[in-house]
Design an enzyme around this catalytic site. Structure first.
Site, PDB file in Angstrom:
ATOM      1  N   ASN A  81      28.929   9.603 -74.257  1.00  0.00           N
ATOM      2  CA  ASN A  81      30.011  10.084 -75.111  1.00  0.00           C
ATOM      3  C   ASN A  81      31.279   9.393 -74.613  1.00  0.00           C
ATOM      4  O   ASN A  81      31.860   9.814 -73.607  1.00  0.00           O
ATOM      5  CB  ASN A  81      30.092  11.612 -74.984  1.00  0.00           C
ATOM      6  N   ARG A 135      27.298   9.602 -78.904  1.00  0.00           N
ATOM      7  CA  ARG A 135      28.087  10.411 -79.817  1.00  0.00           C
ATOM      8  C   ARG A 135      29.045   9.462 -80.532  1.00  0.00           C
ATOM      9  O   ARG A 135      29.802   8.736 -79.888  1.00  0.00           O
ATOM     10  CB  ARG A 135      28.883  11.429 -79.020  1.00  0.00           C
ATOM     11  N   HIS A 194      32.797  18.110 -84.999  1.00  0.00           N
ATOM     12  CA  HIS A 194      32.067  19.003 -84.069  1.00  0.00           C
ATOM     13  C   HIS A 194      30.643  19.278 -84.569  1.00  0.00           C
ATOM     14  O   HIS A 194      30.042  20.286 -84.213  1.00  0.00           O
ATOM     15  CB  HIS A 194      32.782  20.366 -83.884  1.00  0.00           C
ATOM     16  N   ARG A 198      46.859  19.397 -80.552  1.00  0.00           N
ATOM     17  CA  ARG A 198      46.954  19.127 -81.999  1.00  0.00           C
ATOM     18  C   ARG A 198      47.385  20.398 -82.716  1.00  0.00           C
ATOM     19  O   ARG A 198      46.978  21.492 -82.322  1.00  0.00           O
ATOM     20  CB  ARG A 198      45.591  18.672 -82.541  1.00  0.00           C
ATOM     21  N   GLU A 252      25.952  19.594 -76.872  1.00  0.00           N
ATOM     22  CA  GLU A 252      25.930  18.439 -77.782  1.00  0.00           C
ATOM     23  C   GLU A 252      25.047  17.316 -77.226  1.00  0.00           C
ATOM     24  O   GLU A 252      24.359  16.628 -77.979  1.00  0.00           O
ATOM     25  CB  GLU A 252      27.364  17.931 -77.990  1.00  0.00           C
TER      26      GLU A 252
END
Ligand code: ADP
Length: 399
Positions: free
Chosen positions: A9, A93, A181, A241, A379
């Site tokens: 990732n 990913r 996600h 964010r 993940e």
């Protein structure tokens, strides 16, 4: 000889990895995970084994400054630790699969060309994801690679959920709601039948609350809508964010305050959200520990936005059977979960305070109409499973 699958990732300044091993004649199992962080500034290497014991922690030289050199450094460590084994595949990913990649795919030059076209849709992530694929291909040209997308799980949503109501010629350039996600949500959907069987086939909102935060509305384990939209700026308030803001604010930044596109991008991705409200930190732990009024306001706003969006997605699902918390904040902060659940009491949610303090898995009371759960996400496991399946390596379902 042991066989390995490597999961990568890659971000702008970090390379996270997980190693899965299959001993001769055995099943795949997690072996180690870790990351190189501070790439290009002060690179550090860190790894844990499957029991979470620290097995490596060291500062790396300045030469580790990009994907290629980070990968070299990781390869050296892998050779020392797992020398003699074979890497059968590398799963990555990749944040954006656009509208066309509705499932993970084996990487080919043609796939890479299409993924590069998506860079403008995720300029802060996609280039680094692809650079890691290029680096592996250059170093180990014979090793097959698989790209797993954060967007795929959301494809198949109703047309109204994907629509950005701008002129048709703009939409034809790829402007639609994608959702992200997805690997986390797919993992949660895959374990729900076992962990939370009562709700697995029902209407569920999964709250992935980490430094990035979003919600996914699922029906029977399929994505119906998400709080993320065209980019990962939409929806909930996040560490740095803002989540959903009136686009008129962005026009004002350009037209009246004269900010450059780069300055606005920096503000929206790196200087807003919890960090901007609190003026102290983007880390939820710091905010919960702080008595500063602005740190409290940041937590209040985080909870307020999450509860408001849960209401919106419950409406999209026309009712709700379950709420699942996951990721750094969702898995670890009993306080944030309690506050979001209390704000969602109107949906018929009643918390079991003790179960919540113990982190579940079920955290709603026996009499609650709607059940609530804590399910740790994984993940990397999802990527390992996809990689194993696509490359025809059996037995990658081990958890
Ligand atoms: P990402 O993978 O997006 O970087 P994570 O899922 O690891 O993020 O979540 C990081 C967030 O989780 C941080 O805001 C951190 O403060 C928060 N977090 C981790 N542990 C706790 C905890 N015990 N209490 C509150 N927040 C926590």
């Amino acid at each position: 000889m042991n066989d390995y699958v490597l999961v990568l990732n890659a971000g702008s300044s970090s390379l996270k990895f997980s190693v899965y091993m299959r001993p001769e004649g055995g099943d795949w199992r997690p072996q180690s995970r870790g990351q190189i962080e501070g790439i290009g500034t002060a690179p550090r290497f860190f790894a844990k084994d499957a029991s979470s014991a620290v097995i490596a922690k060291e500062n790396l030289g300045d030469a580790v400054c990009d994907a290629q050199s980070a990968l070299e450094s990781l390869a050296d460590w892998l050779r020392d630790r797992y020398g003699g084994g074979r890497i059968l595949g590398v799963g990555h990913r990749v944040v954006h699969g656009g509208a066309q990649f509705t499932a993970p795919t084996i990487v080919t030059p043609g796939v890479m060309a299409r993924l590069r076209e998506l860079i403008p849709l995720a300029p802060l992530h996609q280039p680094y994801n692809l650079a890691a694929i290029d680096a592996v291909a250059q170093r180990n040209p014979g090793v097959p690679q698989v790209a797993c997308f954060d967007t795929s799980f959301h494809r198949g949503q109703p047309a109204v959920a994907e629509l950005v109501p701008l002129p048709r010629d703009i939409r034809s350039k790829g402007v639609q709601r994608y959702g992200f996600h997805g690997l986390s949500y797919e993992y949660i959907a895959s374990v729900m039948p076992e962990v939370a069987p009562d709700i697995a086939s029902g209407r569920v909102i999964v709250a992935h609350l980490g430094s990035g935060a979003s919600l996914c509305a699922m029906q029977g384990g399929k994505s119906e809508d998400s709080s993320f939209g065209f980019t990962a700026l939409d929806g909930l308030c996040m560490g740095t964010r803002p989540g959903a803001i009136d686009p008129g604010v962005v026009l004002y930044l350009f037209q009246s305050l004269g900010l450059s596109a780069q300055a606005v991008e920096d503000m929206l991705y790196k200087k807003s959200g919890l960090l901007a409200i609190s003026g102290v930190s983007n880390d939820m732990r710091d905010l919960l520990d702080s008595d500063e009024p602005n740190a409290r306001l940041a937590v209040d706003f985080f909870v307020y936005r999450a509860a408001k969006e849960i209401g919106a997605l419950a409406a999209a699902l026309r009712g709700l059977d379950g709420l699942v918390f996951t990721a750094g904040i969702g898995e670890n902060s009993a306080e944030v979960r309690r506050r979001i659940c209390e704000a969602s009491a109107w949906l018929g949610l009643e918390l079991d305070a003790q179960a919540n303090l113990g982190h579940g898995p079920r955290i709603s009371s026996a009499g609650s109409r709607l059940s609530a759960w804590v399910i740790p996400t994984n993940e990397e496991m999802m990527i390992a499973q996809h990689t194993g399946r696509l490359l025809g390596l059996t037995g990658t379902r081990a958890r």
